[in-house]
Design a protein around this motif. Structure first.
Motif, PDB file in Angstrom:
ATOM      1  N   GLY A  96     -14.034  10.730  -0.334  1.00 55.10           N
ATOM      2  CA  GLY A  96     -13.281   9.779  -1.139  1.00 55.10           C
ATOM      3  C   GLY A  96     -12.513   8.775  -0.317  1.00 55.10           C
ATOM      4  N   ARG A  97     -12.173   9.126   0.909  1.00 58.23           N
ATOM      5  CA  ARG A  97     -11.411   8.212   1.769  1.00 58.23           C
ATOM      6  C   ARG A  97     -12.182   7.812   3.027  1.00 58.23           C
ATOM      7  N   ASN A  98     -13.109   8.647   3.480  1.00 61.19           N
ATOM      8  CA  ASN A  98     -13.856   8.386   4.698  1.00 61.19           C
ATOM      9  C   ASN A  98     -15.343   8.639   4.472  1.00 61.19           C
ATOM     10  N   LEU A  99     -16.147   7.843   5.129  1.00 58.23           N
ATOM     11  CA  LEU A  99     -17.577   8.090   5.194  1.00 58.23           C
ATOM     12  C   LEU A  99     -17.844   8.857   6.484  1.00 58.23           C
ATOM     13  N   TYR A 100     -18.509  10.001   6.361  1.00 59.53           N
ATOM     14  CA  TYR A 100     -18.789  10.842   7.521  1.00 59.53           C
ATOM     15  C   TYR A 100     -20.273  10.767   7.853  1.00 59.53           C
ATOM     16  N   THR A 135     -23.016  -2.748   2.554  1.00 58.32           N
ATOM     17  CA  THR A 135     -22.049  -2.191   1.599  1.00 58.32           C
ATOM     18  C   THR A 135     -21.973  -2.949   0.282  1.00 58.32           C
ATOM     19  N   PHE A 136     -22.655  -4.094   0.183  1.00 55.54           N
ATOM     20  CA  PHE A 136     -22.755  -4.820  -1.092  1.00 55.54           C
ATOM     21  C   PHE A 136     -24.163  -4.740  -1.666  1.00 55.54           C
ATOM     22  N   ASN A 137     -25.061  -4.115  -0.917  1.00 55.77           N
ATOM     23  CA  ASN A 137     -26.455  -3.997  -1.345  1.00 55.77           C
ATOM     24  C   ASN A 137     -27.048  -5.367  -1.686  1.00 55.77           C
ATOM     25  N   ASP A 138     -26.665  -6.383  -0.897  1.00 56.05           N
ATOM     26  CA  ASP A 138     -27.182  -7.727  -1.176  1.00 56.05           C
ATOM     27  C   ASP A 138     -28.309  -8.126  -0.229  1.00 56.05           C
ATOM     28  N   GLN A 139     -28.628  -7.265   0.733  1.00 50.44           N
ATOM     29  CA  GLN A 139     -29.733  -7.477   1.667  1.00 50.44           C
ATOM     30  C   GLN A 139     -29.558  -8.751   2.489  1.00 50.44           C
ATOM     31  N   PRO A 190     -13.236   5.118   7.883  1.00 51.71           N
ATOM     32  CA  PRO A 190     -12.418   4.971   6.665  1.00 51.71           C
ATOM     33  C   PRO A 190     -12.985   3.870   5.767  1.00 51.71           C
ATOM     34  N   PHE A 191     -13.064   4.136   4.484  1.00 51.38           N
ATOM     35  CA  PHE A 191     -13.524   3.098   3.561  1.00 51.38           C
ATOM     36  C   PHE A 191     -12.607   1.882   3.613  1.00 51.38           C
ATOM     37  N   LYS A 192     -11.327   2.099   3.928  1.00 52.58           N
ATOM     38  CA  LYS A 192     -10.399   0.973   3.995  1.00 52.58           C
ATOM     39  C   LYS A 192     -10.670   0.064   5.189  1.00 52.58           C
ATOM     40  N   SER A 193     -11.530   0.509   6.118  1.00 54.11           N
ATOM     41  CA  SER A 193     -11.919  -0.353   7.238  1.00 54.11           C
ATOM     42  C   SER A 193     -13.060  -1.282   6.877  1.00 54.11           C
ATOM     43  N   LEU A 194     -13.635  -1.089   5.693  1.00 56.34           N
ATOM     44  CA  LEU A 194     -14.817  -1.842   5.285  1.00 56.34           C
ATOM     45  C   LEU A 194     -14.530  -2.717   4.083  1.00 56.34           C
ATOM     46  N   ARG A 195     -15.355  -3.717   3.917  1.00 54.21           N
ATOM     47  CA  ARG A 195     -15.461  -4.407   2.635  1.00 54.21           C
ATOM     48  C   ARG A 195     -16.663  -3.822   1.916  1.00 54.21           C
ATOM     49  N   TYR A 196     -16.492  -3.500   0.636  1.00 57.44           N
ATOM     50  CA  TYR A 196     -17.565  -2.790  -0.031  1.00 57.44           C
ATOM     51  C   TYR A 196     -17.404  -2.862  -1.536  1.00 57.44           C
ATOM     52  N   GLU A 197     -18.488  -2.499  -2.241  1.00 61.98           N
ATOM     53  CA  GLU A 197     -18.467  -2.269  -3.674  1.00 61.98           C
ATOM     54  C   GLU A 197     -18.814  -0.804  -3.919  1.00 61.98           C
ATOM     55  N   LYS A 238     -31.862   3.181   0.559  1.00 60.17           N
ATOM     56  CA  LYS A 238     -30.722   3.144  -0.351  1.00 60.17           C
ATOM     57  C   LYS A 238     -30.010   4.496  -0.365  1.00 60.17           C
ATOM     58  N   ILE A 239     -28.671   4.432  -0.437  1.00 60.01           N
ATOM     59  CA  ILE A 239     -27.852   5.630  -0.617  1.00 60.01           C
ATOM     60  C   ILE A 239     -26.918   5.404  -1.792  1.00 60.01           C
ATOM     61  N   THR A 240     -26.515   6.475  -2.434  1.00 59.74           N
ATOM     62  CA  THR A 240     -25.636   6.394  -3.595  1.00 59.74           C
ATOM     63  C   THR A 240     -24.652   7.563  -3.529  1.00 59.74           C
ATOM     64  N   GLY A 241     -23.832   7.690  -4.583  1.00 55.88           N
ATOM     65  CA  GLY A 241     -22.831   8.751  -4.609  1.00 55.88           C
ATOM     66  C   GLY A 241     -21.437   8.261  -4.312  1.00 55.88           C
ATOM     67  N   PHE A 242     -21.130   7.004  -4.699  1.00 55.04           N
ATOM     68  CA  PHE A 242     -19.830   6.398  -4.395  1.00 55.04           C
ATOM     69  C   PHE A 242     -18.906   6.387  -5.614  1.00 55.04           C
ATOM     70  N   GLU A 243     -19.103   7.324  -6.548  1.00 58.39           N
ATOM     71  CA  GLU A 243     -18.284   7.348  -7.755  1.00 58.39           C
ATOM     72  C   GLU A 243     -16.844   7.778  -7.491  1.00 58.39           C
ATOM     73  N   SER A 244     -16.607   8.579  -6.462  1.00 59.11           N
ATOM     74  CA  SER A 244     -15.288   9.188  -6.254  1.00 59.11           C
ATOM     75  C   SER A 244     -14.500   8.526  -5.125  1.00 59.11           C
ATOM     76  N   ILE A 245     -14.826   7.293  -4.792  1.00 56.05           N
ATOM     77  CA  ILE A 245     -14.114   6.611  -3.715  1.00 56.05           C
ATOM     78  C   ILE A 245     -12.688   6.280  -4.162  1.00 56.05           C
ATOM     79  N   VAL A 246     -11.708   6.605  -3.323  1.00 59.58           N
ATOM     80  CA  VAL A 246     -10.308   6.278  -3.592  1.00 59.58           C
ATOM     81  C   VAL A 246     -10.073   4.836  -3.166  1.00 59.58           C
ATOM     82  N   GLU A 247      -9.819   3.957  -4.130  1.00 65.02           N
ATOM     83  CA  GLU A 247      -9.606   2.545  -3.809  1.00 65.02           C
ATOM     84  C   GLU A 247      -8.193   2.348  -3.280  1.00 65.02           C
TER      85      GLU A 247
END
Length: 810
Positions: A96-100, A135-139, A190-197, A238-247
C-alpha cells in the motif's frame, strides 16, 4: 548461502528448463508475437503484503511467498527471442505504501559475475537487472530502475522519443548480494516517489531486463520484443493489483549550504608605471556563505510542485573538456542540476526550445508539472540574477561602466509553458511557449509539435515554432547592429520506418535568420537541412565469429532561405559487432561545403569591405573523410575505446586559436588585422579512452583527444589541440567516495586539478568537500598576455557543500 549440493541441483534445474514454455527453438518475431499475446491476456497481479520485507539482499523473508513471480525470460541479444543462457525470476508485491521488487539471477558461473562498488547511475559495466515501469500505462514514458549485483541502482526516465535519461534520481532503497548460484537484489520504491495512476482495474506497463556482461553481452527480457516493430513500450507487459494504494501527499524540504573560498590572479601594476614590467598577484577572496532552500510538494500522485529560493545550483564537478578550436557554432552541455531535472522529459523537443542551462543563477524558481488524464503539462517560472551580475573589476572599469550601467544588478525573467495531449494508443499533439525578458532583450516563442504512430513500423513527428524578439539584430549589409523587432520561424519534420533488418528515416528542419529561442539552444539560424538515413542489419548469430553487422548511409543537404546550397554530404558506415562487447566500424564521407561571408560578418558592397579577404565573398571546398572506431571490454578490469578520423579539404575558418596559434592565413600573416581568409587543409581527429578497474572499489580512466588542422596554402598548422583527462574514483561504500581528476588543455596551456570527497546516501541528502586548481603550464599570462615559464596558479577554489532531505507525508 546455499551449499554446493544445492548449487548442483540448481544447475540441473536450469538445464531442465533451458527452453521456457512457449519459446520456439528458432525464436524470432513469430515467437515474440505469440508470447506477447499470451502474457498480456492475463495481467500479473501484484501480491499484497501485510508486513514489509527487510531489504537486505537475502530474500529470506516469508512475506515474499505472497509475491507474484515473473519468469521464463527470453534472450534478445545476441539471440532473437530464444532461450537464455541463465535463468531469472522476478518477485513483485506491495503493502500500500511501497512497491517491492526482488530479482533472483541464477548463474552457472558465479565467479564470472561482474559486480563493483560503483557510483549511482554508473553500473552498466557490471551485470545488471532492472525494470521499466509505465505508471500511467500510456506506452509513452516509463521510470527506469536498474541494479547491479550489489544492489547499487541506476534510475531515470525512458521515453520513446529520447530513450533512457539517467539524470533523474528517485528516493528508493535497494540491496544486493552475490550467492553461490548467482545473485539476489531486493528493492523498495515508495509510491510517493513516483507519479502514477492507481485504483481498481488500473494497469501499469512493465518490462524486465537482465544483462549478462561476459562473453556476448547477453540481454534477456520477460516480455518478447519484435525487431520489426517500432517502439519498446508498445511491447510492454501489464501488471495490476493497485486497488489498495495509500494515496499520500508528500512534502520534501531540502535546505542547502555552500561554504567556499576563491582565489584569483589579479594585476599588480609596476611601481614605475611601466606596463611591460607589470606582474600579477594572487588574491584570496573572503569566505562565502550561500544558503538555499528547495521544496517539492506532491499535489496529487500525478502532479508535482517544485519551488526554490536562492537554490544551490552550483555543480560539484566541472563539465568535461571539449575541443574549442575552430568552432563556428556553440557547443551544447547537458543539464545536471536536480531542480530542473524533475519532469524534464515534458520540456524536451527536437528543436530544443528549452535549455535550462540558460537559467544560470536564479533567485527564485517555481515549477509545476505532471499528467492529468491524457494531458501532460509543465509550467516553469524563474528570476535569473546572472545576466546582471558583474564582477567588481567590471563595475569599476571607467570604460566599461557606461555600457553595462543599464544591466547592473538586473534580473532576467523566464517563463515556460508546455502541454501535450495523448491521441490514440501511441500518438500525441503538444503546445509550447517560452518567454525571456531582460533590459534590451525580450524574446517570446510559441508553437506546436506532434508524434503520430502511423502503423507498427512507421512514425511521423513534427514541430513548428514562431518567435518574436525585441533586441539587437546584426545586419551584414551595413555591418552594424540596431535595436528593433525581429520575427522568426522554425520547423522540424521526421518520417521514420523500422523493419526487422531494414529501416530509414527522412528528416528536414530549419530556422530563419531572425529565429531566436533565448530559453533554448540554437546551433545555427538562416539554414535548412534535409537528410535521409538508411540502415541494413543482419539477424544476430550468438555463436558466430561476429554476432551481427550493420550497414548505414546518411545523406544530407543544407541550404539557406535563398536556396543557396551550404553543404551536401554522404556518409557510408559499416559496423561489425563481436563477442565480449567488441565492435569495429569504418566509414567514408564525401561532400561539398560553401561559406558565405555574411554568415561571418559584413557583406561586401560599394560602401564597405566584406568579412572575407580578397575579391570574392564565398569559399568552397570538396572534402573527403575517412574514419574508424572500435572498442572492447576485454575483461572485468579493462576496456578501451578508439576513434580516428582524417579529413582532406576541411576548412580553417581563420578565427585564430589563442595566443599559441594565431591566424595563419596568407592575409593574416601579411596583416594580423586583415579580414578573414578561410582556407582548406587536412584535419586529424583522434580519441582514445582506457578504463582500468583493479579492484571492486577503485576505477581509473585516461582519455586523450587530439585535433589538428594544417592549411594547404601556407603549409602551416592552424591549430593543434590536445586534451588529456585522468580520473580516479575510490568507492568506500555505495554512498561514500573520493575522486581525483586532472585535465590538461594544450591549446590554452592550462591544467585543472579537481579533488572531491562525497557522501550521497539519497537524492537530496549530500555532503561534499572539494578543492579545484587552475594552473598555467608554460603558457601565456592571462593578464598581460606574455609567455611565462613554469607552473603558475591562475585560480583555486575550496568548498564545502551540504544538503539534507526532510520528507513528510500527509
Amino acid at each position: 548461502m546455499k551449499a554446493r549440493l544445492q548449487r548442483m541441483a540448481l544447475c540441473l534445474l536450469v538445464l531442465s528448463t533451458a527452453v521456457p514454455a512457449g519459446v520456439q527453438a528458432g525464436g524470432g518475431d513469430e515467437t515474440a508475437a505469440s508470447l506477447f499475446e499470451a502474457r498480456n491476456a492475463s495481467p500479473a497481479k501484484l501480491g499484497f503484503l501485510e508486513s514489509a520485507p527487510v531489504i537486505d539482499g537475502k530474500l529470506d523473508d516469508e512475506v515474499w511467498s505472497k509475491a507474484v513471480v515473473l519468469k521464463d525470460f527470453l534472450q534478445l541479444q545476441p539471440g532473437d527471442n530464444i532461450a537464455p543462457s541463465q535463468r531469472t525470476e522476478v518477485l513483485l508485491a506491495h503493502d500500500g505504501r511501497n512497491l517491492y521488487m526482488a530479482f533472483r539471477c541464477f548463474d552457472d558461473e558465479p565467479d564470472r559475475i561482474r559486480a563493483t562498488i560503483s557510483k549511482r547511475d554508473q553500473i552498466f559495466d557490471d551485470d545488471n537487472v532492472g525494470v521499466y515501469l509505465d505508471t500511467f500505462n500510456d506506452q509513452r514514458r516509463a521510470y527506469v530502475f536498474y541494479f547491479n549485483p550489489l544492489g547499487i541502482q541506476a534510475d531515470g526516465i525512458y521515453t520513446e522519443t529520447r530513450g533512457e535519461d539517467y539524470s533523474v534520481d528517485v528516493v528508493l532503497e535497494s540491496k544486493g548480494a552475490t550467492t553461490p548460484d548467482g545473485y539476489v537484489v531486493e528493492a523498495a520504491i515508495p509510491f510517493k516517489s513516483l507519479r502514477y495512476e492507481a485504483g481498481e482495474g488500473k494497469l501499469w506497463g512493465i518490462h524486465v531486463f537482465r544483462r549478462v556482461k561476459r562473453d556476448a553481452n547477453e540481454l534477456t527480457s520477460w516480455m518478447p520484443l519484435k525487431r520489426d516493430s517500432s517502439g519498446t513500450l508498445i511491447q510492454e507487459g501489464k501488471i495490476t493489483g493497485f486497488e489498495s494504494i495509500v494515496e499520500e501527499r508528500t512534502l520534501e524540504v531540502i535546505p542547502s549550504l555552500t561554504i567556499s573560498q576563491n582565489g584569483l590572479r589579479r594585476p599588480s601594476p609596476s611601481p614605475f608605471g611601466d606596463p611591460f614590467q607589470d606582474s600579477t598577484k594572487f588574491v584570496n577572496k573572503p569566505i562565502g556563505f550561500d544558503a538555499g532552500l528547495t521544496l517539492k510538494y506532491s499535489i496529487t500522485p500525478t502532479i508535482t510542485l517544485d519551488f526554490a529560493a536562492n537554490p544551490d545550483f552550483a555543480q560539484v564537478e566541472a563539465d568535461a573538456l571539449v575541443v574549442t578550436a575552430n568552432q563556428r557554432f556553440p557547443i551544447f552541455f547537458p543539464e545536471k542540476r536536480p531542480f530542473f531535472l524533475e519532469g524534464i522529459d515534458i520540456f524536451q523537443t527536437p528543436l530544443q526550445v528549452v535549455n535550462t542551462r540558460t537559467i544560470v543563477d536564479p533567485d527564485v524558481a517555481v515549477k509545476i508539472s505532471g499528467k492529468q488524464g491524457r494531458t501532460a503539462f509543465g509550467l516553469m517560472l524563474a528570476s535569473d540574477a546572472a545576466p546582471g551580475n558583474f564582477t567588481e573589476e567590471e563595475r569599476e572599469d571607467p570604460f566599461l561602466r557606461p555600457f553595462i550601467e543599464p544591466f547592473v544588478d538586473k534580473n532576467a525573467y523566464v517563463g515556460v509553458l508546455r502541454a501535450r495531449r495523448d491521441i490514440g494508443q501511441e500518438s500525441n499533439l503538444g503546445f509550447f511557449a517560452t518567454t525571456y525578458n531582460f533590459p534590451q532583450q525580450h524574446n517570446d516563442l510559441g508553437g506546436f509539435d506532434g508524434r503520430f504512430k502511423l502503423d507498427s513500423k512507421t512514425v511521423l513527428s513534427f514541430q513548428t515554432l514562431a518567435t518574436t524578439t525585441r533586441g539587437f539584430f546584426y545586419d551584414p549589409n551595413t555591418d552594424s547592429s540596431s535595436y528593433g523587432t525581429g520575427n522568426g520561424f522554425g520547423y522540424h519534420i521526421n518520417y521514420d520506418y523500422t523493419d526487422r533488418n531494414f529501416g530509414y528515416s527522412v528528416q528536414t528542419e530549419g530556422r530563419t535568420q531572425n529565429y531566436r529561442a533565448d530559453v533554448g539552444f540554437t546551433r545555427r539560424t538562416g539554414t535548412n537541412q534535409t537528410n535521409l538515413f538508411t540502415r541494413w542489419s543482419t539477424d544476430p548469430r550468438p555463436e558466430g565469429f561476429f554476432t551481427n553487422w550493420r550497414l548505414s548511409n546518411f545523406a544530407a543537404a543544407s541550404y539557406d532561405w535563398m536556396g543557396r546550397m551550404q553543404q551536401v554530404s554522404d556518409d557510408v558506415q559499416l559496423q561489425l559487432n563481436f563477442k565480449k562487447e567488441t565492435f569495429f566500424a569504418v566509414s567514408y564521407e564525401g561532400g561539398h561545403e560553401r561559406l558565405f561571408e555574411e554568415e561571418f560578418g559584413a557583406k561586401r558592397n560599394e560602401s564597405q569591405q566584406g568579412a572575407f579577404f580578397g575579391p570574392h565573398g564565398e569559399r568552397s571546398s570538396n572534402y573527403h573523410e575517412l574514419s574508424a572506431r572500435g572498442g572492447s571490454t576485454l575483461s572485468k578490469k579493462f576496456s578501451f575505446f578508439q576513434f580516428f578520423s582524417i579529413v582532406h579539404g576541411a576548412f580553417d575558418f581563420d578565427f585564430g586559436n589563442g595566443s599559441k596559434y594565431p591566424r595563419v592565413s596568407p592575409a593574416a600573416m601579411a596583416n594580423p588585422f586583415a579580414p578573414l581568409d578561410p582556407g582548406r587543409g587536412t584535419e586529424l581527429f583522434l580519441e582514445t579512452e582506457l578504463t582500468f578497474q583493479p579492484t571492486e572499489a577503485l576505477r581509473t580512466s585516461v582519455n586523450y583527444v587530439k585535433n589538428r588542422l594544417r592549411r594547404y596554402d601556407v603549409d602551416k598548422v592552424a591549430f593543434d589541440s590536445n586534451l588529456v583527462s585522468l580520473r580516479a574514483t575510490y568507492q568506500f561504500s555505495r554512498f561514500t567516495f573520493v575522486r581525483a581528476r586532472f585535465d590538461y588543455d594544450s591549446l590554452s596551456s592550462r591544467a585543472f586539478g579537481q579533488y572531491l570527497f562525497g557522501w550521497t546516501p539519497n537524492p537530496g541528502t549530500s555532503f561534499y568537500v572539494g578543492y579545484n586548481d587552475d594552473l598555467n603550464v608554460n603558457g601565456f599570462n592571462p593578464i598581460s598576455g606574455r609567455v611565462e615559464d613554469g607552473v603558475r596558479l591562475n585560480g583555486r577554489t575550496f568548498f564545502i557543500k551540504m544538503s539534507y532531505l526532510f520528507r513528510k507525508s500527509f
